[in-house]
Motif scaffolding. Structure first.
Motif, PDB file in Angstrom:
ATOM      1  N   ASN A  27      28.438  40.446  48.701  1.00 38.58           N
ATOM      2  CA  ASN A  27      29.276  39.445  49.362  1.00 38.58           C
ATOM      3  C   ASN A  27      28.389  38.302  49.874  1.00 38.58           C
ATOM      4  O   ASN A  27      27.165  38.359  49.748  1.00 38.58           O
ATOM      5  N   PRO A  28      28.997  37.252  50.428  1.00 41.46           N
ATOM      6  CA  PRO A  28      28.185  36.099  50.867  1.00 41.46           C
ATOM      7  C   PRO A  28      27.121  36.486  51.886  1.00 41.46           C
ATOM      8  O   PRO A  28      26.123  35.798  52.035  1.00 41.46           O
ATOM      9  N   GLN A  29      27.324  37.609  52.587  1.00 42.15           N
ATOM     10  CA  GLN A  29      26.324  38.043  53.565  1.00 42.15           C
ATOM     11  C   GLN A  29      25.205  38.858  52.898  1.00 42.15           C
ATOM     12  O   GLN A  29      24.300  39.342  53.578  1.00 42.15           O
ATOM     13  N   GLU A 275      38.234  36.427  52.514  1.00 38.91           N
ATOM     14  CA  GLU A 275      37.298  35.311  52.669  1.00 38.91           C
ATOM     15  C   GLU A 275      35.930  35.818  53.112  1.00 38.91           C
ATOM     16  O   GLU A 275      34.899  35.393  52.601  1.00 38.91           O
ATOM     17  N   GLY A 278      34.289  37.261  50.216  1.00 39.41           N
ATOM     18  CA  GLY A 278      34.112  36.365  49.074  1.00 39.41           C
ATOM     19  C   GLY A 278      34.825  36.831  47.815  1.00 39.41           C
ATOM     20  O   GLY A 278      34.364  36.597  46.705  1.00 39.41           O
ATOM     21  N   LYS A 280      37.061  35.961  45.558  1.00 39.73           N
ATOM     22  CA  LYS A 280      37.771  34.726  45.219  1.00 39.73           C
ATOM     23  C   LYS A 280      39.009  34.942  44.356  1.00 39.73           C
ATOM     24  O   LYS A 280      40.039  34.311  44.572  1.00 39.73           O
ATOM     25  N   ASP A 333      26.317  36.144  38.230  1.00 39.69           N
ATOM     26  CA  ASP A 333      27.029  36.717  39.376  1.00 39.69           C
ATOM     27  C   ASP A 333      28.537  36.536  39.216  1.00 39.69           C
ATOM     28  O   ASP A 333      29.316  37.455  39.477  1.00 39.69           O
ATOM     29  N   ARG A 337      31.456  39.359  38.832  1.00 40.31           N
ATOM     30  CA  ARG A 337      32.614  39.418  39.723  1.00 40.31           C
ATOM     31  C   ARG A 337      33.902  39.567  38.898  1.00 40.31           C
ATOM     32  O   ARG A 337      34.783  40.365  39.237  1.00 40.31           O
TER      33      ARG A 337
END
Length: 930
Positions: A27-29, A275, A278, A280, A333, A337
């Motif tokens: 994830n974005p983190q 969100e 992430g 999407k 990436d 996904r």
DNA sequence: AGACTCACG
DNA sequence: GACGTACGTGAGTCTT
């Protein structure tokens, strides 16, 4: 009140499976979230069933808590060897709870118990309350719970499982499964079982003796063997195992049943979670509104509808197509996904874009995927580079994309959906990609709506009719005429809008067609005849057939000489030069200048100059008419066959690769184009020479296998005509038999007439039509028809019943359930109506014949392989004929297999009262094989 | 684009 | 009394 339906989700089981099946995602983190993604996508899919027939009214996610349970007290080795969960899975466990909360679902866990026990307890409570239960899991221990009112749902395989599944997998009923599991043990959970006993032996013993205790009791009396000794020696371990696999169903309910009521899924927390992670593709769908699920109460209509065995389509209104939601995938990436999304959904629509319509030579330019409404992407792999000065857009290397997609496209647990997948299969086969399992929406559309007043089953039309959506036209993307560009030159934003829309639309069509197949009784013909044929046809097209260019070129030369000579003679006879190919000019010469009789015809008011007229004039002594007929034959052969066929030889393979359409002919027949190899001449000796150009590779031969009189045989069966049935059973010449019945005598003339009448019957006879064919009066023709009906009772009944049925229900059916619709059967205009009636008489017969040869084709590959004949290649299908290429040494063995498969192709679905006969010939060429 | 003709089952 | 004469296809040519 409606039936309550409780969904119990085995969250712990799911997360392990998702972790191993999905590519690693972060994830974005930067936290690993692959399994969380899969889990979220699964919940999403379940949420989509809210409000559907058989959908959930109550739902809970059940998780394991801690590692110590009462089973450890029972047996300290229980689950002792299980390795700790992988490092990057551990942090995902708490996120599973976040995900569950995001969907506002209750999450139940209880110290000292496994998730399985909680599930068993709730199942028992719900059954007692008269509810239905669906256990969302693929765990074999939980299969013990399957019973009336309780099924299991494997979201990864998209499969609902009842007692039949258990019976198929373990060979016993669900209530006996515990005994089988106890005997066989489980190395993962370290349930000991009895050494040397696996699933097969366990099932056999339980089936034979009834239950575990009876097996153990009978062991001492079994014949001496290692198994007997093991059963005796390990009987206590078997009993312990039995207790370990037993699910505890009498716990106190951690929450009352009513607390599990579904009230709907508020959007805000879900959006926040998606969100944060992430996700999407799912966010896109949330914006689209697919997840704004109505509160659940089963409507009467929904409850009454038969539940399809697979996931129901979203009952709530689906988001309209939004091309701005599509993504252009240019990083590894992002591709990962999308692949994860496909795994999570268990379904993905796919479409390939190439630089040519010819699938055997087309170069791959891009691939689009869709995993849900508006959740679609385009992966460019071959854009740019056609102009050396143009810059290539950023895109993933072809090899990377292929390697990443290959496992997904072959994965048993993900259904691939395509529109005309035959094309994509052919293109991707060159990159070593196999697509399975799959559904093809063009074939689905055909099996549902063949004959309905649609122009075809193409996607643009299907989208317009079923989705009320106008697709971007291909020519608006690449232009037309001399300004047309290759798809490789299309800018990525435009290409994405077009290609991703195709995948999006395909998946939406699937959600409409899939339940319709079941509701409208088209599943059998789709799943057992047409769908399995798709890869078979793709392989045949790819194989092609070798064509002798020199032979064709020599024929072209000979025909050219003949044409030139005839042209001179014809011009001399006409007294002036003219274009012989122009029917207008020819009509003027024959009827105006030379004064031959033969009136005008057709709405155009032009003279008819077709073969029947010219034959007649020739018979009356017109020399020029005969010459024109010869000229026409040679021109036809040269332009349509010898010249055109040479141009169709693939320079790389040296073979001709036709394209078969599975949806072209309303009756279910295949059709062949580019080139059409189903109308290669055979009836005249001159034309037949063209067949000699279709040859085998050195050391090989061509084998042609024809069904003999298959349509007449089917007519004899379907109309139940005893005399015809007997004739076929006795191996008689059917036209001779007909001649005997009708005329009392058999000679060349009566046999010829009988043959004409036999065929006329198949086509829906009229006295005028027969009169014209036999050159007799309409009254005489009518007499003949009456006599036919008299001699062959059953025919007229069949004809009347077929027309009646077509009028009453709008369609006819083959013996295999293939429907053909006849909207014009109620047309106010008599000639239109009668035309539809004749077609309706013919369709069940022609269509059944098509079904039979298709089933033979589907079975042929496996049958040949089983016989070790893997060098035998199926090349062509010509309605009642299959053409093969094979090593000379395999002829005898292959003939036997081919004959067996073809003659038995109707069974076991349909039992015919007439035998199917197959004639086989071989030779160096197709011409010689007949 | 459509009519005409003709190749096949 | 006119309609238009057998079912199912695809391709090439000519004409509009």
């Amino acid at each position: 009140m409606s039936q309550n339906h409780l969904y119990l989700v085995d969250g712990s089981g799911y997360i392990f499976r998702a972790y191993h099946q999905l590519p690693p995602l972060t994830n974005p983190q930067g936290q690993p979230v692959g399994a969380v993604y899969g889990y979220t996508a699964m919940l999403w899919k379940l949420a989509a069933e809210l409000g559907a027939a058989e959908g959930p009214t109550h739902m809970a996610v059940i998780l394991d808590k801690g590692s110590h349970t009462f089973r450890n007290d029972m047996y300290d080795q229980y689950k002792a060897h299980r390795p700790p969960p992988p490092e990057d899975l551990v942090p995902q466990f708490p996120m599973i709870r976040d995900a569950t909360r995001a969907f506002s679902l209750p999450c139940i866990e209880e110290a000292g118990f496994e998730a399985d026990d909680i599930i068993a307890t709730y199942t028992r409570a719900a059954i007692a309350a008269g509810w239905h239960v669906t256990i969302v899991s693929s765990d074999k221990d939980l299969m013990q719970l399957i019973q009336p009112g309780v099924d299991m749902y494997d979201t990864m395989k998209n499969e609902r499982r009842g007692p039949d599944y258990v019976m198929g997998k373990f060979g016993v009923a669900p209530e006996q499964l515990g005994d089988v599991l106890a005997l066989m043990g489980d190395s993962v959970d370290n349930v000991p079982g009895v050494p040397g006993i696996g699933p097969k032996t366990a099932a056999k013993l339980i089936t034979e003796y009834g239950d575990l205790e009876k097996v153990l009791a009978a062991a001492p009396d079994m014949k001496p063997s290692k198994m007997r000794d093991n059963l005796i020696e390990h009987s206590e371990m078997a009993r312990l195992s039995r207790r370990l696999v037993e699910l505890k169903s009498d716990m106190a309910l951690p929450e009352p049943l009513d607390a599990l009521t579904l009230k709907g899924i508020p959007e805000a927390p879900l959006r926040a979670f998606l969100e944060h992670q992430g996700f999407k593709a799912l966010l896109n769908r949330l914006s689209g509104g697919a997840a704004k699920v109505a509160p659940t109460s089963l409507t009467q209509d929904a409850a009454a509808a038969p539940a399809p065995p697979m996931a129901s389509p979203v009952a709530a209104p689906v988001a309209p197509i939004d091309r701005s939601a599509y993504e252009t995938v240019v990083t590894a990436d992002a591709l990962d996904r999308w692949i994860a999304a496909a795994h999570g959904e268990g379904i993905v629509a796919i479409d390939t874009e190439t630089d040519s319509l010819d699938s055997t030579s087309a170069r791959l330019v891009g691939i689009s995927l869709a995993t849900g409404p508006n959740a679609a992407c385009y992966i460019p792999v071959g854009h740019g580079g056609t102009d050396m000065f143009a810059e290539k857009p950023e895109q993933l290397p072809l090899d990377t994309v292929i390697e990443k997609l290959r496992p997904l496209l072959a994965d048993d647990s993900v259904l691939k959906v395509g529109q005309n997948l035959k094309y994509d299969m052919t293109v991707l086969a060159r990159h070593g990609i196999t697509i399975a399992p799959f559904d093809d929406t063009i074939v689905m559309s055909f099996d549902l709506d063949a004959g309905k007043s649609l122009a075809g089953h193409g996607m643009d039309e299907a989208a317009r009719v079923h989705l009320d959506h106008i697709c971007i036209a291909f020519k608006d993307v690449v232009g037309s005429g001399k300004n047309q560009i290759s798809f490789a030159e299309v800018p990525l934003d435009k290409a994405t809008a077009y290609a991703a829309e195709d995948a999006d639309v395909t998946l939406r069509l699937w959600t409409i067609f899939k339940p319709r197949l079941h509701q409208e009784g088209a599943t059998r013909v789709y799943e057992l005849v047409d769908r399995p044929l798709v890869p078979v046809i793709a392989t045949m097209e790819r194989t092609g057939i070798k064509v002798d260019r020199d032979h064709l070129s020599r024929l072209s030369g000979e025909f050219a000489d003949g044409i030139a000579a005839l042209e001179t003679e014809i011009h001399a006879l006409a007294g002036q030069p003219f274009a012989i190919g122009s029917t207008q000019q020819l009509g003027a010469i024959l009827f105006d200048k030379l004064g031959l009789k033969g009136g005008k015809k057709g709405k155009s008011g032009a003279y008819s100059t077709d073969v029947t007229i010219l034959e007649k004039l020739k018979a009356e002594g017109s020399e020029i008419s005969g010459k024109v007929l010869d000229w026409r034959q040679l021109s036809k052969l040269k332009s349509t066959y010898t010249d055109a066929l040479q141009a169709q030889i693939n320079p790389v393979t040296g073979r001709v690769h036709t394209s078969y359409s599975l949806t072209g002919a309303q009756t279910g027949r295949l059709s062949s184009t580019d080139p059409n190899l189903q109308n290669i001449p055979i009836r005249t000796e001159t034309g037949r020479q063209i067949r000699h150009a279709f040859i085998a590779e050195p050391g090989n031969v061509i084998l042609a296998a024809d069904y003999s009189q298959i349509e007449l045989r089917l007519a004899a069966h379907m109309a139940d005509v005893p005399a015809l049935r007997e004739a076929f059973a006795a191996g008689e010449d059917i036209h001779n038999r007909t001649a005997q019945e009708l005329f009392g005598t058999v000679n060349r003339d009566t046999r010829g007439r009988a043959k004409t009448i036999n065929f006329a019957i198949l086509y829906g006879i009229s006295r005028w039509g027969l009169a014209a064919r036999l050159e007799i009066g309409a009254d005489e023709a009518q007499d003949m028809i009456s006599r036919y009906y008299e001699r062959f009772p059953g025919i007229s009944v069949y004809i009347n019943e077929t027309i009646e049925k077509a009028r009453a229900q709008g369609y006819t059916e083959t013996l295999f359930g293939r429907k053909t619709w006849f909207p014009r059967i109620t047309a106010p205009l008599q000639h239109e109506r009668q035309g539809a009636e004749r077609a309706a008489i013919n369709a069940p017969i022609q269509g059944t014949s098509a079904d039979i040869i298709k089933r033979a084709m589907v079975r042929m590959g496996p049958a040949l392989e089983a016989a070790g004949l893997d060098r035998v290649k199926m090349l062509l299908q010509v309605h009642d004929e299959l053409v093969f290429e094979l090593p000379e040494g395999d002829v005898e063995a292959a003939s036997a297999v081919i004959r067996t498969v073809m003659e038995g192709a109707a069974e076991p679905m349909v039992k015919l009262s007439v035998p199917l006969g197959v004639e086989i010939g071989t030779g160096p060429s197709w011409g010689a094989a007949h």
